[in-house]
Scaffold this active site. Structure first.
Site, PDB file in Angstrom:
ATOM      1  N   CYS A   1      10.240   8.657  -1.898  1.00  0.00           N
ATOM      2  CA  CYS A   1       9.741   9.814  -0.526  1.00  0.00           C
ATOM      3  C   CYS A   1       9.204  10.942  -1.275  1.00  0.00           C
ATOM      4  O   CYS A   1      10.103  11.843  -1.882  1.00  0.00           O
ATOM      5  CB  CYS A   1      11.107  10.100   0.140  1.00  0.00           C
ATOM      6  SG  CYS A   1      10.887  12.102   0.933  1.00  0.00           S
TER       7      CYS A   1
ATOM      8  N   ASN B   1      10.517   4.357   3.590  1.00  0.00           N
ATOM      9  CA  ASN B   1      10.345   3.777   4.002  1.00  0.00           C
ATOM     10  C   ASN B   1      11.474   3.063   4.148  1.00  0.00           C
ATOM     11  O   ASN B   1      12.177   3.034   3.398  1.00  0.00           O
ATOM     12  CB  ASN B   1       9.123   2.479   3.228  1.00  0.00           C
ATOM     13  CG  ASN B   1       7.334   3.464   4.164  1.00  0.00           C
ATOM     14  OD1 ASN B   1       7.169   4.007   5.111  1.00  0.00           O
ATOM     15  ND2 ASN B   1       6.689   3.863   2.497  1.00  0.00           N
TER      16      ASN B   1
ATOM     17  N   ARG C   1       0.970  -1.032   0.024  1.00  0.00           N
ATOM     18  CA  ARG C   1       0.116  -0.040   0.103  1.00  0.00           C
ATOM     19  C   ARG C   1       0.708   1.104  -0.205  1.00  0.00           C
ATOM     20  O   ARG C   1       0.944   1.444  -0.615  1.00  0.00           O
ATOM     21  CB  ARG C   1      -0.643   0.005   1.365  1.00  0.00           C
ATOM     22  CG  ARG C   1      -1.940   0.901   1.162  1.00  0.00           C
ATOM     23  CD  ARG C   1      -1.748   2.129   1.161  1.00  0.00           C
ATOM     24  NE  ARG C   1      -1.049   2.524   2.880  1.00  0.00           N
ATOM     25  CZ  ARG C   1      -0.449   3.631   2.589  1.00  0.00           C
ATOM     26  NH1 ARG C   1      -0.962   5.047   1.761  1.00  0.00           N
ATOM     27  NH2 ARG C   1      -0.129   4.430   3.993  1.00  0.00           N
TER      28      ARG C   1
ATOM     29  N   HIS D   1      11.329   6.306   8.709  1.00  0.00           N
ATOM     30  CA  HIS D   1      11.826   6.289   7.184  1.00  0.00           C
ATOM     31  C   HIS D   1      13.286   6.549   6.915  1.00  0.00           C
ATOM     32  O   HIS D   1      13.779   7.741   7.774  1.00  0.00           O
ATOM     33  CB  HIS D   1      10.850   7.997   6.248  1.00  0.00           C
ATOM     34  CG  HIS D   1       9.972   7.164   5.798  1.00  0.00           C
ATOM     35  ND1 HIS D   1       9.287   7.940   4.983  1.00  0.00           N
ATOM     36  CD2 HIS D   1       8.581   6.505   5.911  1.00  0.00           C
ATOM     37  CE1 HIS D   1       7.361   7.319   5.211  1.00  0.00           C
ATOM     38  NE2 HIS D   1       7.524   6.201   5.289  1.00  0.00           N
TER      39      HIS D   1
END
Lengths: 306, 306
Positions: free
Chosen positions: A244, A253, A19, A213
């Site tokens: 990003c 991530n 997702r 992140h």
């Protein structure tokens, strides 16, 4: 030894690659590839997978196949499948797909809330309230993503008080657990711990997850800092999927592979088979025509190649 | 908060890019480029720089310009310039260049010692002994690099006892301070702390430095783990120069930029200007025709580009 005694002996990872990761891809990924990715993640031992998002395909065309993907996943016992539902319309569309958990997505930064979901923090909570109520009534769990808990691309540093206030609002409307997300990756251990500490005033340690992140290469050390507080739930993304959106070409991530390497090296049980996880990351990276954005995957794949 | 109270308030970084980094480059780097890189590092605030190596140009042709580079560096007050000298011949060649410190390079792994420097650990210490003696007699400081303190590409895991034994041998011959190096980047916090703890039986905290490789993305969290023991000296490499000779295409030395971001974010004084450091890394990366191998540099350069 100087590490905290609160470090847990087991950790649950929530892979958000299908997702949160694929949502940021420009190239369309067919439903069958997403389904295969979910399959490979559960085969690798992931017990929570963020599968898709029920948002308007006008805004996020990448997730337009949400129902098809959810229908195609062959669910394994003991695995939790979550979906993002930003509003009532999304929730209603999601219900037929029988998610185990829905995710609402808020922000600790007023400016980010406005730019990202077009409303104030207070308005977002008002919008989430009926969604949370309906989900709980339907026996569906609810997780709240709290973005920009350390820094914001528009406001800069975010005070821990704002994180605590968002957690309080989430708690008030019945959100069962929350993610402390460092959306732009500017966090470092003390700042991340302050954000978590503010959250712990409203949620107990079992209901707080870390979402870091790696934009500035700090996600693994921030994970260590959170582990030292006893946090044992983390979001990460296989192969570092996602990038990003606030810094072109930069990392978003943290890769699940890099976090698993940390945890396994520390003797913390994850239930994950790192080799199978690297295979899952290679599968989707090959499809996307690039290398996994994960140092562990890079090192292991190079080693395999000899 | 759950971080150790031993975390120091200031840290000294030793940039090993010009030596440990450029030594692993295939393309020759002209002396004037190396000199300019050293200049830019000291302008960015680095107080220790590993400049070059006095080894046989037959084995390491990349460092064949060692005397020229040392002669070309415009030394700044308060900055320590070190060079690698593996044996008496190298030391004698180095003396004329007036290094502030020489570095001898040992290993905690017997197999690595044999493969890397063609002798046993005991033989390497015998070889270093006269070098150390001569250096101290000449008023030159001596640092000992201890490689493979966590894992070895040939032996696998390395027991902390072997690290302690190497530290003891180094101490016996007069080596003033030592690096605890995770040469293949397989370390995680507990393992790294065990290697440091073994070293601290022979050296006090002011004479132990951490040297972590980012091959598996763990170098920044290992730095945090070492900080929590009070370690305040670290080696790193601007732009992540060096790569990993044991895993093609993988990362070697952690980038100085990523470590500085951690330290600055934690409020730890480094004396380094991160923007100038990123510029120094971009300078050498541009010369090498590639992007800096540093997430911080990538994010900052992307941000500058808008």
């Amino acid at each position: 030894m100087a590490l905290s005694s609160l470090i847990p002996s087991r950790v649950k990872l929530i892979d958000v690659g299908p997702r949160d990761g694929l949502q940021n891809e420009k190239a369309p990924v067919p439903a069958e590839v997403k389904i295969e990715l979910v399959q490979r993640l559960q085969d690798a031992g992931l017990k929570e997978i963020e599968v898709t998002s029920f948002v308007s395909p006008k805004w996020v065309p990448q997730m337009g196949d949400n129902a098809e993907v959810m229908a195609g996943v062959r669910r394994a016992p003991g695995v939790l499948y979550s979906v993002l539902t930003p509003n009532m319309k999304g929730f209603e569309a999601a219900v037929a797909s029988r998610p185990d958990e829905i995710v609402v997505f808020g922000a600790a930064s007023e400016a980010f809330s406005q730019k990202n979901i077009n409303c104030s923090i207070a308005e977002s909570i008002e919008r989430f309230a009926p969604v949370v109520e309906a989900a709980l009534a339907a026996g569906i769990k609810v997780r709240g993503a709290m973005s920009c808990t350390v820094g914001c691309p528009y406001e800069g540093d975010i005070a821990p008080e704002k994180v605590g206030e968002l957690a309080r609002l989430m708690k008030n409307i019945g959100v069962q657990r929350v993610d402390v997300a460092d959306t732009i990756g500017v966090g470092t251990p003390r700042k991340v711990q302050a954000a978590i500490e503010a959250t712990l005033r409203h949620y107990d340690i079992d209901h707080v997850s870390g979402h870091f992140h790696d934009t500035y290469g700090q996600a693994v050390s921030n994970t260590l800092a959170a582990l030292e507080m006893g946090v044992w739930n983390y979001q990460s993304s296989v192969a570092g999927l996602g990038g990003c959106p606030y810094a072109k070409g930069a990392t978003g991530n943290v890769s699940t592979e890099d976090v698993v390497f940390l945890l396994q090296g520390m003797g913390i049980d994850t239930g994950i088979d790192l080799d199978k996880l690297v295979d899952a990351g290679k599968y989707i990276s090959d499809f996307l025509g690039r290398k996994p954005n994960s140092r562990v995957a890079t090192a292991i794949l190079n080693k395999r190649a000899g």
